[in-house]
Design an enzyme around this catalytic site. Structure first.
Site, short mmCIF file in Angstrom:
data_model
loop_
_atom_site.label_atom_id
_atom_site.label_comp_id
_atom_site.label_asym_id
_atom_site.label_seq_id
_atom_site.Cartn_x
_atom_site.Cartn_y
_atom_site.Cartn_z
N LEU A 59 0.79 -1.12 -0.03
CA LEU A 59 -0.02 0.01 -0.05
C LEU A 59 0.78 1.13 -0.04
O LEU A 59 1.70 1.32 0.57
CB LEU A 59 -1.09 -0.23 1.29
CG LEU A 59 -2.08 -0.92 1.38
CD1 LEU A 59 -2.82 -0.80 2.55
CD2 LEU A 59 -3.01 -0.85 0.08
N ASP A 60 0.48 2.28 -0.55
CA ASP A 60 1.24 3.49 -0.79
C ASP A 60 1.45 3.95 0.77
O ASP A 60 0.62 3.97 1.47
CB ASP A 60 0.68 4.46 -1.73
CG ASP A 60 0.72 4.07 -3.05
OD1 ASP A 60 1.67 3.17 -3.40
OD2 ASP A 60 0.19 4.79 -3.96
N ARG A 61 2.44 4.86 1.03
CA ARG A 61 2.68 5.26 2.04
C ARG A 61 1.50 6.25 2.82
O ARG A 61 1.23 6.09 3.76
CB ARG A 61 3.75 6.49 1.88
CG ARG A 61 3.86 7.48 3.17
CD ARG A 61 4.76 8.71 2.85
NE ARG A 61 6.07 8.45 2.80
CZ ARG A 61 7.02 8.33 3.66
NH1 ARG A 61 6.67 8.92 4.88
NH2 ARG A 61 8.34 8.17 3.46
N THR A 63 -1.80 5.54 1.66
CA THR A 63 -2.97 4.81 1.53
C THR A 63 -3.23 4.21 2.75
O THR A 63 -2.30 3.62 3.38
CB THR A 63 -2.97 3.93 0.45
OG1 THR A 63 -2.73 4.72 -1.03
CG2 THR A 63 -4.23 3.26 0.32
N ARG A 163 -4.71 5.93 -8.64
CA ARG A 163 -4.32 7.23 -8.70
C ARG A 163 -4.06 7.88 -10.07
O ARG A 163 -5.00 8.81 -10.43
CB ARG A 163 -3.11 7.43 -7.91
CG ARG A 163 -3.40 7.29 -6.36
CD ARG A 163 -1.99 7.39 -5.59
NE ARG A 163 -1.17 8.56 -5.58
CZ ARG A 163 -0.09 8.61 -5.04
NH1 ARG A 163 0.52 7.86 -4.39
NH2 ARG A 163 0.36 9.90 -4.95
#
Length: 230
Positions: A59-61, A63, A163
């Site tokens: 997961l992105d930082r 998110t 995104r």
């Protein structure tokens, strides 16, 4: 410190897998700039096993939401296979600027890296890139603010897929400093949350389905779009 008590973020636990509610703003793995990471907190989730669990996907930082952890090497391999084969079903909640006029649809746009630099994670739509498919559904709207609450289901799992796809459609995710219009400092934070995760981990049992509550930084916007609770 972003995480005060990792145990309070545990959503599911069995012999093979843990699912936690990852907070926004916390990277899963260490990066070149250092700083706090989720990995630093995983020893508290051993529950008697000799080694800490490890993340089975990313997961992105910025998110938040459901993140699966394999409790040992064999479990991690099984989870990695589920994600690699596209068998793990994920649904994200997003607040986007503007929004689609329809109530549901698909975004079928191939993605590629913006740069040949292997350190760069920024992506772009590119017909020569990797096939990428996202299904979306409108959950609610806030006409006064010009925002829409979407449920996003990535069929493929490309870097920054949701995104880039939302931005390419003309409704970037609110708070996106890379693909949207959010300022680098002082913005609302990325309004993207991994709401549900379904893992068909056991052949003769229903998929493990886990849900993460709406995060604090998104609740006001979600309520304005019609969220009643959770």
């Amino acid at each position: 410190m972003i995480v005060d008590d990792i145990l309070s973020r545990l959503l599911y636990r069995d012999a093979l897998v843990l699912v936690i509610d990852k907070p926004a703003g916390l990277p899963v793995h260490p990066g070149p700039k250092g700083g706090e990471t989720l990995t630093q907190h995983l020893d508290a989730l051993r529950f008697g096993l000799p080694r800490r669990p490890e993340a089975a996907h990313r997961l992105d930082r910025d998110t938040s939401g459901c993140l699966a952890l394999g409790r040992h090497a064999k479990a991690l391999a099984r989870l990695n296979a589920l994600f690699a084969q596209g068998k793990a079903d994920k649904t994200y909640w997003a607040l986007v600027e503007g929004g689609p006029s329809e109530e549901s649809g698909e975004i079928d746009l191939a993605l590629a890296r913006r740069s040949d630099d292997p350190r760069s994670w920024w992506m772009k739509t590119d017909p020569a890139g990797d096939p990428s498919l996202t299904r979306w559904r409108v959950m609610g709207r806030d006409p006064a603010a010009g925002r829409t609450w979407l449920a996003l289901a990535p069929v493929t799992g490309r870097t920054h897929q949701l995104r880039v796809h939302c931005a390419a459609m003309g409704w970037p995710i609110l708070g996106d400093t890379v693909y949207g219009s959010a300022p680098r400092q002082g913005g609302p934070g990325l309004q993207l949350h991994a709401r549900t995760l379904a893992l068909p981990l056991y052949p003769k049992k229903p998929a493990i389905t886990v849900e993460a509550p709406a995060p604090g930084h998104m609740r006001e916007g979600l309520r304005a779009c019609g969220l009643a609770e959770g």
